[in-house]
Enzyme design. Structure first.
Site, mmCIF file in Angstrom:
data_model
loop_
_atom_site.group_PDB
_atom_site.id
_atom_site.type_symbol
_atom_site.label_atom_id
_atom_site.label_comp_id
_atom_site.label_asym_id
_atom_site.label_seq_id
_atom_site.Cartn_x
_atom_site.Cartn_y
_atom_site.Cartn_z
ATOM 1 C CE LYS A 50 0.541 -17.604 -2.783
ATOM 2 N NZ LYS A 50 -0.125 -18.793 -2.615
ATOM 3 C CG ASP A 87 -12.825 -6.061 6.232
ATOM 4 O OD1 ASP A 87 -12.133 -5.541 7.126
ATOM 5 O OD2 ASP A 87 -13.255 -5.577 5.227
ATOM 6 C CG ASP A 129 -7.260 -3.970 3.707
ATOM 7 O OD1 ASP A 129 -8.406 -4.000 4.497
ATOM 8 O OD2 ASP A 129 -7.176 -3.504 2.730
ATOM 9 C CE1 TYR A 135 -3.172 -2.711 -0.067
ATOM 10 C CE2 TYR A 135 -3.744 -2.111 2.174
ATOM 11 C CZ TYR A 135 -4.054 -2.998 0.873
ATOM 12 O OH TYR A 135 -4.867 -3.953 1.002
ATOM 13 C CG ASP A 150 -3.079 -19.886 -0.636
ATOM 14 O OD1 ASP A 150 -2.244 -19.678 0.135
ATOM 15 O OD2 ASP A 150 -2.703 -20.531 -1.810
#
Ligand code: NAD
Length: 359
Positions: A192, A253, A249, A141, A225
């Protein structure tokens, strides 16, 4: 010396929910000797209307001086036509970066009284209590270079950069290990590393810190994942999760929605010294603003986090959490968590009930 708390109500339901949380703080100050000074300032759309910008200099100064900040929410349709650089959300991002709030703590807790509100089967989520620690000021980001460029053939190409330095990984990992130590003693680092070199380094650094400084915390690693899958398959396997800005992020959620109630979840964003900004995870809910029906409990529970992490008042924090538990036991519900046989109450009545339950 009194601790300074800066209150930033913001927009939409922000002022309504923050008013109830402030009642709780004021009660702890007046009836239970909590030594605090409360101040209030403008941020977001309210600040744009009054001063032309989402983060006035005066607000930033007060925020820098404060020991902790309590924020409602910012944004709404009124300000959506504005250029992205001066929208209400910029006020929030500005506070996070100016105050260097790099550690975002997002608990996903499901009160047993609300187990029916989850989209998962009650036995999978009843009593769920996960803490997600998300890196907040680095990663893709913020990484440079970024942008949209034109290739030789005239085709446009978007690009972003995923970067983490060892020191950035180190400081967020230590926050997560410290929290795991105070909770169930288990930390899952999500990356990852099979595809991204940045997170290969992430895994290496987290592993070394765990081995050297936190041998008593059980550290595991999971690819993002798989973590997304495990969160909906068997969420109670997790205690504390630490991960990058973007993975956090998305996963936070997802974890929040396991509890089915956006109006119940608090969050904290901390700097290196434990100073922090505390806010509900939801937004300004323009669809219900002004109706008096918003759930103030996420903001009230944000106050509990504020007391625990920035003011070192764990007993006061416990007291608030117990009061919330009590009002839920009494069957009081705002519209968002209402179910058969319960009593629907307004935002204000919920705040009053929590204050009454404090004593
Ligand atoms: P939202 O979280 O505001 O609302 C999503 C849904 O949840 C709505 O139906 C809303 O009524 C409901 N809801 C949210 N909080 C609730 C509460 N306390 N009690 C009862 N119901 C509640 O998300 P959105 O609609 O996507 O965004 C609305 C505005 O908020 C946008 O301008 C967005 O940019 C902004 N926003 C701000 C923040 C923040 O300040 N941290 C976070 C997210 C969104």
């Amino acid at each position: 010396m009194s601790k300074k708390i800066l209150v930033l109500p913001g927009d939409g339901i922000g002022p309504e929910i923050v008013a109830e949380a402030v009642k709780v703080l004021a009660n702890l100050r007046d009836a239970h000797d909590l030594d605090i000074d409360l101040d209030e300032a403008l941020v977001g759309g309210a600040a744009i209307d009054a001063t032309g910008g989402p983060l006035p200099e005066a607000t930033l100064e007060l925020a820098k001086e404060a020991d902790a900040i309590l924020l409602g929410a910012v944004g709404g349709p009124k300000w959506e036509p504005l250029d992205i650089s001066i929208r209400p959300e910029k006020g929030l991002l500005g506070l996070r970066s100016e105050l260097n709030l790099f550690a975002n703590l997002r608990p996903a807790i499901l009160y047993p009284q609300l187990a029916g509100a989850s989209s998962l089967k009650a036995d999978l989520v009843a009593g769920l209590d996960i803490m997600i620690v998300r890196e907040l000021t680095g990663g893709i980001y913020f990484g440079q270079p970024r942008g949209i460029r034109e290739l030789d053939g005239g085709e446009r190409q978007g690009f972003n950069t995923l970067v983490y330095s060892e020191s950035e990984i180190d400081r967020i990992a230590r926050v997560a290990f410290d929290i795991a130590k105070k909770r169930g003693g288990r930390l899952c680092s999500v990356d990852k590393a099979n595809v991204l070199e940045t997170t290969e380094l992430w895994r290496e650094v987290v592993t070394a810190i765990g081995a050297d400084d936190y041998p008593d915390v059980e550290l595991t690693h999971m690819y993002v994942d798989n973590a997304a899958m495990q969160l909906v398959k068997w969420p109670k396997q997790f205690d504390v999760i630490v991960t990058t800005n973007m993975f956090g992020d998305i996963l936070s959620d997802c974890a929040a929605m396991l509890t089915g109630s956006i109006g119940m979840l608090p969050s904290a964003s901390l700097d290196e010294r434990g100073k922090g900004m505390y806010e509900p995870i939801h937004g300004s809910a323009p669809d219900i603003a002004g109706k008096g029906s918003a759930n103030p409990l996420a903001t009230v529970l944000s106050v509990a986090m504020l007391l625990r992490y920035s003011l070192d008042e764990p007993e006061m924090a416990d007291r608030i959490e117990a009061a919330v538990d009590r009002v839920l036991d009494e069957g009081l519900r705002t519209a968002d968590i209402m179910s058969d046989g319960m009593t629907e109450v307004s935002c204000e009545a919920m705040g009053d009930a929590v204050v009454a339950a404090l004593s």
